[in-house]
Motif scaffolding. Structure first.
Motif, mmCIF file in Angstrom:
data_model
loop_
_atom_site.group_PDB
_atom_site.id
_atom_site.type_symbol
_atom_site.label_atom_id
_atom_site.label_comp_id
_atom_site.label_asym_id
_atom_site.label_seq_id
_atom_site.Cartn_x
_atom_site.Cartn_y
_atom_site.Cartn_z
ATOM 1 N N ASP A 1 43.480 74.496 39.972
ATOM 2 C CA ASP A 1 42.862 74.600 38.646
ATOM 3 C C ASP A 1 41.631 73.712 38.558
ATOM 4 N N THR A 2 40.766 74.055 37.644
ATOM 5 C CA THR A 2 39.489 73.381 37.441
ATOM 6 C C THR A 2 39.216 73.387 35.959
ATOM 7 N N TYR A 3 38.547 72.357 35.466
ATOM 8 C CA TYR A 3 38.179 72.395 34.048
ATOM 9 C C TYR A 3 36.863 71.676 33.806
ATOM 10 N N ARG B 1 50.178 74.465 32.938
ATOM 11 C CA ARG B 1 49.999 74.032 34.316
ATOM 12 C C ARG B 1 51.335 73.743 34.993
ATOM 13 N N GLU C 1 45.524 84.585 37.180
ATOM 14 C CA GLU C 1 44.563 83.726 36.485
ATOM 15 C C GLU C 1 45.066 83.307 35.103
ATOM 16 N N ILE D 1 49.251 75.060 42.820
ATOM 17 C CA ILE D 1 48.294 75.423 41.776
ATOM 18 C C ILE D 1 46.901 74.957 42.170
ATOM 19 N N TRP E 1 39.397 75.377 30.628
ATOM 20 C CA TRP E 1 40.309 75.209 31.768
ATOM 21 C C TRP E 1 40.617 76.560 32.395
ATOM 22 N N ALA F 1 43.017 78.288 35.918
ATOM 23 C CA ALA F 1 43.842 78.148 37.121
ATOM 24 C C ALA F 1 43.929 79.495 37.828
ATOM 25 N N TYR F 2 44.077 79.458 39.149
ATOM 26 C CA TYR F 2 44.147 80.679 39.969
ATOM 27 C C TYR F 2 42.981 81.614 39.644
#
Length: 249
Positions: free
Chosen positions: A242-244, A230, A212, A240, A203, A205-206
């Motif tokens: 985010d990617t996972y 999160r 980050e 936010i 995971w 984010a930013y």
């Protein structure tokens, strides 16, 4: 004389992700159009401010300007696809008016897309609708996606040998479950918590920014921790991204 629009992928957040092709297009642009979503903190994490910083870093001179456009609201209830279609149509009307009034007949404008304009970004679809009302031509400059930034930060390959990868949303993950490897974007519900506990998750984010955040492990081990990180980050920044990546073995 024909107006020209550059759709420029500016990467996932780190200005170093901006490509040489993107820099050339930035320097060729007179007017940058940016959507003002409203409600964001006015600091370096503001999405419009980050676009301005990229221009200041890479453009030689100051003979350009920003036009901030109000982003029409999107309905939260009812049919999802219809709500998105209505939102895109409203955006197209705003963009058509802005291009017609803010850009000379032979002028060059640009939209700066986070990551790559082809991946979970509505710019190209909306411009196709705008073209029915305003005469212009456009090109697309690819950028570094959040997926590439995520796998680079975690130092992992995107796919297992000879195996496919699904790119999907949290809503689709909740409705259809997981098999194999999937990258999940646009997930405000922490849908990974519904996956089997042995599912591996990477995971971020930013990504590519000073804020980050990264976490990795099995869903059983780090799922709740990611959900907490999160929520805290969203409360702190007001937004936010985010990617996972999930891998079920």
């Amino acid at each position: 004389m024909t107006r020209r629009i550059h759709v420029i992928g500016i990467g996932a957040g780190d200005p170093d992700y901006v490509t040489a092709e993107a820099v050339r297009a930035l320097n060729h642009t007179q007017v940058f159009f940016a959507m003002d979503k409203g409600g964001l903190k006015d600091d370096l994490d503001d999405l419009v401010a980050l676009r301005r910083l990229i221009c200041e870093r890479f453009i030689d001179g100051s003979d350009y300007r920003f036009v901030e456009l109000p982003d029409p609201p999107r309905a939260k209830d009812g049919d999802y696809r219809q709500a998105v279609a209505d939102w895109h149509a409203a955006r197209a009307r705003v963009w058509a008016d802005a291009i017609a009034t803010e850009l000379d007949d032979d002028g060059v404008g640009a939209f700066l897309a986070w990551g790559d304009p082809s991946l979970y970004d509505s710019t190209l679809r909306i411009l196709d609708a705008v073209a029915a009302h305003v005469d212009f031509d456009y090109d697309v400059i690819p950028g570094v996606t959040a997926i590439q930034a995520l796998t680079a930060r975690h130092r992992i390959p995107l796919n297992d040998v000879g195996e496919p990868v699904l790119i999907t949303t949290g809503r689709q993950l909740r409705e259809h479950g997981l098999s194999g490897t999937a990258v999940v974007m646009l997930d405000g519900e922490c849908s990974f918590l519904g996956c089997p506990p042995q599912t591996r998750i990477w995971w971020g984010a930013y990504l590519g920014t000073p804020d980050e955040l990264l976490a990795a492990g099995s869903v059983g081990e780090v799922g709740e921790k990611i959900a907490e990180m999160r929520a805290e980050a969203r409360a702190r920044h007001g937004w936010i991204m985010d990617t996972y990546l999930l891998r079920l073995r």
